[in-house]
Design an enzyme around this catalytic site. Structure first.
Site, PDB file in Angstrom:
ATOM      1  N   ASP A  11       0.839  -1.107  -0.032  1.00 55.74           N
ATOM      2  CA  ASP A  11      -0.148  -0.116  -0.036  1.00 55.74           C
ATOM      3  C   ASP A  11       0.901   1.118   0.163  1.00 55.74           C
ATOM      4  OD1 ASP A  11      -2.325  -1.496  -0.139  1.00 55.74           O
ATOM      5  OD2 ASP A  11      -2.327  -1.710   2.085  1.00 55.74           O
ATOM      6  N   LYS A  62     -10.569  -5.768  -6.663  1.00 54.95           N
ATOM      7  CA  LYS A  62     -11.944  -5.862  -6.467  1.00 54.95           C
ATOM      8  C   LYS A  62     -12.861  -5.419  -7.345  1.00 54.95           C
ATOM      9  CE  LYS A  62     -11.263  -5.314  -1.344  1.00 54.95           C
ATOM     10  NZ  LYS A  62     -10.041  -5.177  -1.222  1.00 54.95           N
ATOM     11  N   ILE A  66     -20.675  -5.605 -15.311  1.00 55.56           N
ATOM     12  CA  ILE A  66     -21.098  -6.505 -15.846  1.00 55.56           C
ATOM     13  C   ILE A  66     -20.254  -7.717 -16.424  1.00 55.56           C
ATOM     14  CG2 ILE A  66     -23.102  -4.934 -16.784  1.00 55.56           C
ATOM     15  CD1 ILE A  66     -21.336  -5.086 -19.560  1.00 55.56           C
ATOM     16  N   THR A 120     -14.854  -5.348   5.434  1.00 59.25           N
ATOM     17  CA  THR A 120     -15.010  -5.463   6.792  1.00 59.25           C
ATOM     18  C   THR A 120     -15.184  -3.724   7.545  1.00 59.25           C
ATOM     19  OG1 THR A 120     -12.396  -5.462   6.492  1.00 59.25           O
ATOM     20  CG2 THR A 120     -13.800  -7.719   7.253  1.00 59.25           C
TER      21      THR A 120
END
Ligand code: C5P
Length: 236
Positions: A11, A62, A66, A120
């Site tokens: 990150d 993520k 469609i 989460t």
């Protein structure tokens, strides 16, 4: 003990800082997770560089779109030779079916598809509001997670990302799903904003196939030392 993989979350806001860490950890058997921040700053070139230097790469973007769009994105993941990637289980059966269909025509090795159930960051109240908006009635987070993972298994998804909290239950019910667990904290390290944490050893003992660790490794003075300790704890 079950052998668990270590995924290090890169990150970082740019190629240079992320690549510095990859260089620091070059002697360790880890998988690098590239998320939206690094992907948007360093692009697919960074993933190619990881692979050209014989690293394993997890593309955590993520997907949710469609079926045709996601299937074509999955094809690009495979062409980048990434080892695994994520898509939201709420994208549904057709979306995961299209991914599977697209990938089966490509030469091996094809990347693992990992399903994401409920983020989460949701708390019960917000999830209630969200599920009412979607269906008219409220569901609890655990109900939704359990139902979505049941679907993941039915649809033949390779694995899922799940919280430490659900690990033991899901492992027991689905021995063949590849389970990736974030929110892991080596003993004695800072919790940050992770609400439900687990140590690497515990996650490994409960059957995690891979654990994700970001800040305890990326934001310490000696990332190699922590990595070594975690790898020892998970039987690597
Ligand atoms: O720094 P930390 O170890 O908390 O980072 C965990 C990584 O796992 C981050 O990249 C975060 O986006 C990701 N993640 C998470 N919880 C999830 C799914 C992914 O923390 N449920």
């Amino acid at each position: 003990m079950n052998q668990t993989e270590l995924i290090v979350a890169l990150d970082f806001p740019n190629d240079t800082t992320a690549w510095n860490l990859v260089q620091t950890l070059k002697n360790y058997p880890v998988i690098y997770k590239v998320g939206l921040e690094l992907y948007l700053s360093a692009g697919s070139a960074f993933v190619k560089k990881l692979k050209e230097n014989k690293n394993r790469a997890f593309l955590d973007l993520k997907f949710y779109d469609i079926p045709n769009t996601v299937a074509k994105a999955a094809q690009q993941v495979a062409l980048l030779k990434a080892d695994m990637f994520t898509a939201h289980l709420s994208g549904g059966e057709k979306m995961f079916g299209a991914i599977k269909e697209e990938l089966k025509h490509l030469p091996a090795p094809i990347p693992k598809t990992l399903g994401v159930s409920v983020l989460t960051s949701f708390d019960e109240r917000e999830w209630n509001t969200q599920t009412i908006a979607l269906s008219g009635s409220a569901s609890s987070i655990s109900e939704s997670v359990i139902r979505l993972i049941e679907k993941a298994d039915l649809w033949g998804v390779d694995g899922v990302v799940c919280s430490a909290h659900e690990l033991i239950h899901i492992r027991k019910k689905y021995p063949n799903l590849y389970l990736v667990i974030p929110g892991i904290r080596p003993e004695g390290s800072v919790t940050h904003d992770q609400a439900r944490i687990m140590t690497p050893k515990q996650a490994s003992q409960e059957g995690a196939n891979a654990i994700v660790i970001g800040r305890p490794i990326t934001q310490t003075h000696d990332p190699a030392k922590i990595t070594e300790q975690v790898l020892r704890d998970i039987g690597q």
